[in-house]
Design an enzyme around this catalytic site. Structure first.
Site, mmCIF file in Angstrom:
data_model
loop_
_atom_site.group_PDB
_atom_site.id
_atom_site.type_symbol
_atom_site.label_atom_id
_atom_site.label_comp_id
_atom_site.label_asym_id
_atom_site.label_seq_id
_atom_site.Cartn_x
_atom_site.Cartn_y
_atom_site.Cartn_z
ATOM 1 C CG HIS A 12 -2.670 2.334 -5.320
ATOM 2 N ND1 HIS A 12 -1.636 1.347 -5.477
ATOM 3 C CD2 HIS A 12 -1.816 3.741 -5.768
ATOM 4 C CE1 HIS A 12 -0.522 2.113 -6.025
ATOM 5 N NE2 HIS A 12 -0.734 3.437 -6.319
ATOM 6 C CB SER A 70 1.611 3.772 -8.850
ATOM 7 O OG SER A 70 1.974 3.650 -7.500
ATOM 8 C CG HIS A 96 -1.946 -3.501 -5.774
ATOM 9 N ND1 HIS A 96 -2.105 -3.417 -4.423
ATOM 10 C CD2 HIS A 96 -2.197 -2.172 -6.245
ATOM 11 C CE1 HIS A 96 -2.341 -2.130 -4.069
ATOM 12 N NE2 HIS A 96 -2.484 -1.404 -5.101
#
EC number: 3.4.21.97
Length: 663
Positions: free
Chosen positions: A49, A116, A135
């Site tokens: 992330h 994820s 995303h």
């Protein structure tokens, strides 16, 4: 860096499984997914992330019946170069002729095996739209269940391991992926080297304390329905080396609190070892034998659907169902291939010790109740059983052996005690048995010799006689040790009545004729020591012409010193021989309470025993003891320095008491 040197890598997997996550924060409603796709632009793919570490883009998103599935493309030479330089080449030392692309797939698949999804938080009552999905991040382990991804060089091979994915979904993914890839063209993502290094290092640091991560990854891989994955270490087909195979963890069935049993896909490629009863016709192509770790399962066709169903019915009830998992953590799942190898290897090893109960032709042993009195000699019983003390010889299992004598009543000499022995004795057992037999033979004559002896009488007799010292204690012929002053008879004639009477009156003391030789030898040694001490003192004692008060001529007395001269006295000044030395008294008077005892002493010069005069009194002995204690404070005493209790004084007391007792 030339992008052509590092081809693009395709990644595929479930971003979320419907109904698998019980947490409201992680659970995604299917209607929100349908409202969010298709997205207006391809979603970026980054690492953990990190927005400054984008390495690719999502090519396709579909709403499958099991969950949200994606297909992406990674084209980042910086990340590829960093992983290749950081990984050691010893990882692939056991693999021959491995291509650089395969090495890259091994590294990235095991370093970032999960994915994820980042989505926007919806306010209460808010509905999702095209901006709902943000995303996709590559990571070690995602929070959502079943989010394990696969990497490969083509889109078809990337989505092939997902068996739960329907054929229509696969076709839609491939078509959408080609369209998006055509729009992106040869796009390459170049994050900074510092950003990619921090992202890859942070993945390892943040998850280094994660416990049983490969077991969790393996369970989630099964939840996602991944079978036949080539590069994932947690899968059954990953094998960098023989010692790094994942068969020991891949067979663990998915057990998770948040897992939906209806969404768990059963493994369809369990390794099966073909037994002699099975043939190649009974095993379809849908089941791999486990010999080739890099083969994939063929595509299922409708013609072989019935055969695969019959085959799964044979495999799943025993190995591939969730109910067959034993409770607790005390059990492990073993692949069928390894289990069959262990069984066949164990069956091929011959046993060294034959089973006598099976190979022997003799009937089972029945202990006899009472033998016939007419039978004499030795009793024969089957081998494998023997009387205590009579071992069975090794190697004679099919013969009847004579084992132990019997008495006239028909029983064993030591009672009918029969003990089962093992079929064959070890060398140590044979030695112990022989030693026991020798000890038994040696003990038997000793018991017969002492039978009826005074030392082997009843307990009451031993208690009465233990109050007094027996007059004939030494009966054995062995040369027992004795202390100085004790006498041991050389003959063993029965005692006379006079000697018994003398022993009762004198308290057990022997007569002087028996103890004389021993005492003469001891007194001769003491005299020699006294002369040696006199010589070491350096003084010659003056000879006096005076006669003793007892009529003994001068020169016939042996010098007797009760103590050394006190300090300050001239060494040549000593008391004349033959004259009694006065006893020092506290009142300045000479003690008159004394006793004169003549003691025979061996004179080496005269060759005969002559008496000496020794004046001993209680007051004199007390004075000598006090004088010795005062001298010990000024002189060096080895025993005192050593700190050990002094035993010389006790020995002298015993010696003097023995001398006085036999006068």
């Amino acid at each position: 860096m030339n992008p052509a040197d590092h081809p693009s890598v395709y990644v595929a997997g479930y971003l979320a499984l419907y109904g698998a996550d019980e947490s409201d924060e992680l659970n995604i409603d299917r209607k929100d997914i349908r409202a969010a796709i298709p997205t207006p632009a391809p979603l970026p793919i980054n690492i953990d992330h990190r927005r400054d570490c984008t390495v690719g883009a999502v090519l396709a998103l579909i709403d499958d019946e099991h969950g949200l599935f994606f297909l992406g493309k990674i084209n980042c030479p910086v990340m590829v170069r960093t992983l290749e330089t950081a990984a050691s080449q010893e990882i692939f030392s056991e693999l021959d002729n491995l291509k650089p692309d395969d090495k890259l797939l091994y590294i990235i698949t095991n370093y970032l095996p999960s994915v994820s999804l980042s989505s926007r938080r919806l306010a209460p009552g808010e509905t999702a739209d095209e901006t709902f999905l943000a995303h996709v991040a590559l990571c070690l382990l995602g929070k959502r269940i079943g989010t394990i991804v696969t990497y490969d060089l083509t889109p078809e091979e990337a989505i092939e391991p997902f068996r739960k994915l329907s054929p229509n979904s696969k076709a839609t993914l491939l078509s959408q992926g080609k369209e998006t890839e055509r729009l992106l063209g040869e796009m390459v993502w170049y994050p900074s080297k510092n950003a990619i290094t921090k992202a890859l290092l942070g993945t390892a640091v943040n998850n280094m304390l994660l416990r049983d991560r490969w077991q969790i990854i393996s369970e989630r891989r099964r939840m996602a329905g991944i079978t036949g994955q080539k590069y994932l270490q947690a899968s059954s087909f990953t094998a960098l080396t023989d010692s790094m195979t994942s068969n020991n963890v891949s067979v663990t069935h998915p057990i998770c609190e948040n897992a939906n049993p209806g969404n768990i896909q059963k493994d369809e490629e369990m390794q099966v070892c073909i037994s002699p009863a099975q043939t190649s016709e009974t095993l379809n192509a849908g089941v791999l034998s486990g010999c080739n770790d890099f083969h994939r399962l063929p595509h299922s066709d409708p013609a072989s659907t019935s055969d695969q169903t019959n085959l799964q019915s044979l495999i799943e009830p025993s190995m591939n169902t969730q109910s067959s998992r034993p409770p607790g953590d005390d059990f492990i799942w073993v692949p069928i291939k390894s289990y069959n190898q262990l069984v066949s290897r164990n069956a091929s090893q011959p046993t060294n010790i034959p089973d006598i109960a099976i190979t022997s032709n003799q009937p089972p042993f029945i202990p006899p109740a009472l033998m016939n009195t007419s039978i004499s000699g030795q009793h024969s019983i089957p081998s494998g059983y023997a009387q205590y003390g009579y071992p069975t010889p090794v190697g004679t299992h099919n013969s009847l052996l004579p084992l132990g004598p019997v008495n006239q009543m028909g029983g064993f000499q030591y009672g009918p005690q029969v003990y089962p022995l093992s079929y064959g004795q070890s060398p140590l057992e044979a030695k112990l048995t022989a030693l026991l037999e020798c000890m038994t033979k040696e003990k038997r004559p000793v018991d017969e010799e002492h039978r009826g002896d005074d030392m082997h009488t009843t307990r009451e007799e031993r208690g009465r006689r233990g109050r007094k010292r027996p007059y004939e204690f030494d009966r054995s012929i062995e040369s027992d040790l004795y202390y100085p002053g004790e006498f041991r008879r050389s003959n063993f004639s029965p005692p006379q009545a006079s000697s018994m009477k003398y022993e009762e009156t004198t308290g057990g003391r022997h007569d002087l004729s028996q103890t004389g030789p021993v005492l003469n030898s001891l007194m001769g040694a003491v005299t020699s020591l006294q002369k040696e001490v006199e010589r070491l003192n350096g003084g010659n004692l003056p000879i006096s012409n005076a006669q003793s008060s007892y009529g003994v001529p001068n020169g016939m007395h042996a010098p007797v010193y009760y103590s050394y001269p006190p300090p300050g006295t001239h060494p040549t000044v000593s008391w004349p021989m033959g004259v009694e030395r006065p006893m020092p008294s506290t009142e300045g008077k000479t003690s008159t309470n004394s006793t004169v005892i003549p003691v025979p002493v061996s004179d080496p010069e005269a060759g005969r025993n002559v008496p000496i005069t020794a004046t001993i009194s209680q007051e004199r002995s007390d004075g000598i003891q006090k004088e010795s204690i005062e001298q010990s404070r000024d002189t060096m005493n080895a025993s005192a320095v050593a700190g050990i209790h002094r035993t010389s004084d006790a020995g002298v007391d015993v010696f003097i008491n023995q001398m006085m007792a036999h006068q």
